[in-house]
Scaffold this motif. Structure first.
Motif, PDB file in Angstrom:
ATOM      1  N   ILE A   5       0.866  -1.180   0.000  1.00 39.72           N
ATOM      2  CA  ILE A   5       0.000   0.000   0.000  1.00 39.72           C
ATOM      3  C   ILE A   5       0.899   1.226   0.000  1.00 39.72           C
ATOM      4  O   ILE A   5       1.813   1.349   0.810  1.00 39.72           O
ATOM      5  N   TYR A  15      -4.471   7.490  -3.265  1.00 41.24           N
ATOM      6  CA  TYR A  15      -4.278   6.315  -2.416  1.00 41.24           C
ATOM      7  C   TYR A  15      -4.136   5.108  -3.328  1.00 41.24           C
ATOM      8  O   TYR A  15      -5.096   4.615  -3.888  1.00 41.24           O
ATOM      9  N   VAL A  16      -2.910   4.659  -3.533  1.00 43.20           N
ATOM     10  CA  VAL A  16      -2.619   3.654  -4.554  1.00 43.20           C
ATOM     11  C   VAL A  16      -2.387   2.299  -3.912  1.00 43.20           C
ATOM     12  O   VAL A  16      -1.592   2.176  -2.987  1.00 43.20           O
ATOM     13  N   LEU A  17      -3.078   1.292  -4.400  1.00 41.44           N
ATOM     14  CA  LEU A  17      -2.877  -0.070  -3.936  1.00 41.44           C
ATOM     15  C   LEU A  17      -2.169  -0.846  -5.027  1.00 41.44           C
ATOM     16  O   LEU A  17      -2.650  -0.929  -6.153  1.00 41.44           O
ATOM     17  N   ALA A  19      -1.580  -3.934  -6.714  1.00 45.01           N
ATOM     18  CA  ALA A  19      -2.282  -5.220  -6.752  1.00 45.01           C
ATOM     19  C   ALA A  19      -1.418  -6.315  -7.356  1.00 45.01           C
ATOM     20  O   ALA A  19      -0.660  -6.083  -8.291  1.00 45.01           O
ATOM     21  N   ALA A 291     -14.327   4.218  -5.956  1.00 45.99           N
ATOM     22  CA  ALA A 291     -12.933   4.068  -6.380  1.00 45.99           C
ATOM     23  C   ALA A 291     -12.130   3.252  -5.376  1.00 45.99           C
ATOM     24  O   ALA A 291     -11.342   2.360  -5.755  1.00 45.99           O
ATOM     25  N   LEU A 292     -12.315   3.513  -4.081  1.00 48.34           N
ATOM     26  CA  LEU A 292     -11.557   2.790  -3.067  1.00 48.34           C
ATOM     27  C   LEU A 292     -11.988   1.327  -2.972  1.00 48.34           C
ATOM     28  O   LEU A 292     -11.166   0.439  -2.716  1.00 48.34           O
ATOM     29  N   TRP A 294     -13.034  -0.507  -5.497  1.00 47.57           N
ATOM     30  CA  TRP A 294     -12.426  -1.195  -6.635  1.00 47.57           C
ATOM     31  C   TRP A 294     -10.937  -1.463  -6.390  1.00 47.57           C
ATOM     32  O   TRP A 294     -10.423  -2.539  -6.706  1.00 47.57           O
ATOM     33  N   GLN A 295     -10.235  -0.495  -5.806  1.00 47.50           N
ATOM     34  CA  GLN A 295      -8.826  -0.710  -5.469  1.00 47.50           C
ATOM     35  C   GLN A 295      -8.675  -1.867  -4.492  1.00 47.50           C
ATOM     36  O   GLN A 295      -7.772  -2.704  -4.631  1.00 47.50           O
ATOM     37  N   GLN A 298      -9.052  -5.211  -6.160  1.00 51.50           N
ATOM     38  CA  GLN A 298      -7.908  -5.617  -6.962  1.00 51.50           C
ATOM     39  C   GLN A 298      -6.882  -6.393  -6.143  1.00 51.50           C
ATOM     40  O   GLN A 298      -6.109  -7.186  -6.679  1.00 51.50           O
ATOM     41  N   LEU A 299      -6.873  -6.152  -4.843  1.00 50.97           N
ATOM     42  CA  LEU A 299      -5.945  -6.860  -3.967  1.00 50.97           C
ATOM     43  C   LEU A 299      -6.469  -8.200  -3.465  1.00 50.97           C
ATOM     44  O   LEU A 299      -5.711  -8.985  -2.921  1.00 50.97           O
TER      45      LEU A 299
END
Length: 306
Positions: A5, A15-17, A19, A291-292, A294-295, A298-299
Motif C-alpha cells: 500500500i 491512495y494507490v494499492l 495489486a 474508487a476505493l 475497486w482498489q 484488486q488486492l
C-alpha cells in the motif's frame, strides 16, 4: 503475501494499492453467443421459493465475450430502488459485470434484505444470490475467482451475511454504512474469513457509528464489528493512515493468507455513499467509496466458488 500500500499525498485519489497479478478462471458463459450486450441494462428474473425475484445486469464498456470479467453484485439500502442505487454510486463505471438486485418489500413496508429484524421472513436472499450467480455465469463470461458483493446500510448487512453463509463464493465484500444486526452475523463465528472493507461516518444517524438498540435489536458499535472481523481472521495490529480531510483508513493486512480487513472512518460523515454528493466540502464527499472499493477488490485473493 501482503500486498503493498503506497500513500502519495493526502487525497483519496492518490491512495494507490499495488495489486498482485490475478489469473482469471473462465466458466460456462465464456463460450458461445453473448446473451447480454456491453453497456446495456438487461432486466432479469428468477424464481426463489416460488417467488419471482428481479435484478438488472450491466456489462462494462469494452466487454469481450471469451475474456473472463469480474462480477460485482450490488445491494441497495432499505427502502431504495436498485436503479437509484446504481445512479448515485456510479458502480457501473467499473470494468466489471454489475448486478443490481431488487429487495422484497418487508413486513413494515420498505424494500429490505435478509439480515435485519424488519425484513420479510419469506425473503431468501441467500438463495436469490445463488440464482443470480448461476444465471449470470450461464450468460456472460464471469471470472470465477473474482466475484464480489457490495452493499449499503441494510444491503451491507446482507453482504456480510452472504460472506458467512456462502463460504468460498466471494473473493471480497465491501460495505458502506453497514447495518450489522445479529441476523446479519448468523454463522459468521464459524465461517472462513473473507476480505472486507467498510466505510462509516461518525455522524450517521441511521446506523450510528457507536451503535444503539433499534427495531428491538442491537446495532453494535462499528469499531467492535470491524475488530471482530480482524480477530476472526487472525490479524496483527492495524496500520492507520489519514487519506483525506477528516478521513482515516485502518488496514489490517497481516491476517490469515489471502485475507485483508479495512475500515474507512469519516469524521462528521453521515448516512451517505462517500463521493456521491455534489458538495465537495461535506465530510462524506472527501473520498470516493466506489474508487476505493475497486482498489480493494484488486488486492483480493481469487475466491473459490461453490
Amino acid at each position: 503475501m501482503i500486498a503493498a500500500i503506497v500513500l502519495l499525498g493526502g487525497s483519496a485519489a492518490q491512495y494507490v494499492l499495488a495489486a498482485p497479478r490475478v489469473v482469471a478462471t473462465p466458466v460456462a458463459g465464456c463460450a458461445g453467443a453473448p446473451e447480454y450486450v456491453a453497456s446495456a441494462s438487461v432486466p432479469q428474473s428468477v424464481n426463489v421459493g416460488r417467488i419471482t425475484r428481479n435484478f438488472t445486469v450491466r456489462l462494462p464498456a469494452g466487454y469481450t465475450q471469451g475474456r473472463p470479467t469480474p462480477l460485482i453484485i450490488a445491494y441497495h439500502g432499505r427502502g431504495e430502488a436498485a436503479l437509484f442505487f446504481e445512479r448515485y454510486t456510479q458502480l457501473s463505471r467499473l470494468p466489471a459485470i454489475l448486478v443490481y438486485p431488487q429487495a422484497m418489500r418487508s413486513t413494515s413496508g420498505p424494500r429490505s434484505w435478509q439480515g435485519a429484524p424488519y425484513s420479510d421472513p419469506k425473503a431468501d436472499d441467500i438463495g436469490f444470490t445463488r440464482e443470480i450467480i448461476r444465471t449470470v455465469r450461464a450468460n456472460a463470461c464471469v471470472d470465477n475467482g473474482r466475484i464480489f458483493a457490495v452493499g449499503r446500510s441494510n444491503g451491507g448487512g446482507l453482504a456480510n451475511l452472504l460472506a458467512c453463509q456462502l463460504p468460498g463464493q466471494f473473493a471480497a465484500i465491501a460495505m458502506v454504512s453497514g447495518a450489522f444486526y445479529p441476523q446479519a452475523n448468523q454463522g459468521c463465528a464459524q465461517a472462513r474469513p473473507v476480505s472486507r472493507i467498510e466505510f462509516h461516518g461518525t455522524e450517521d444517524r441511521i446506523v450510528p457509528y457507536w451503535g444503539l438498540q433499534k427495531f428491538g435489536s442491537v446495532l453494535p458499535p462499528i469499531p467492535d464489528e470491524v475488530g471482530g472481523w480482524a480477530r476472526r481472521a487472525g490479524c496483527a495490529p492495524p496500520i492507520e493512515s489519514r487519506i483525506a480531510n477528516a478521513t482515516t483508513r485502518i488496514d489490517w493486512l497481516a491476517c490469515q493468507p489471502g485475507v485483508m480487513v479495512s475500515h474507512v472512518r469519516i469524521e462528521g460523515g453521515t448516512h451517505l455513499w462517500p463521493g456521491s454528493g455534489t458538495t465537495p466540502l461535506r465530510p462524506s464527499n472527501h473520498v470516493n467509496a466506489t474508487a476505493l472499493i475497486w482498489q480493494f477488490f484488486q488486492l483480493a485473493r481469487p475466491g473459490l466458488t461453490g
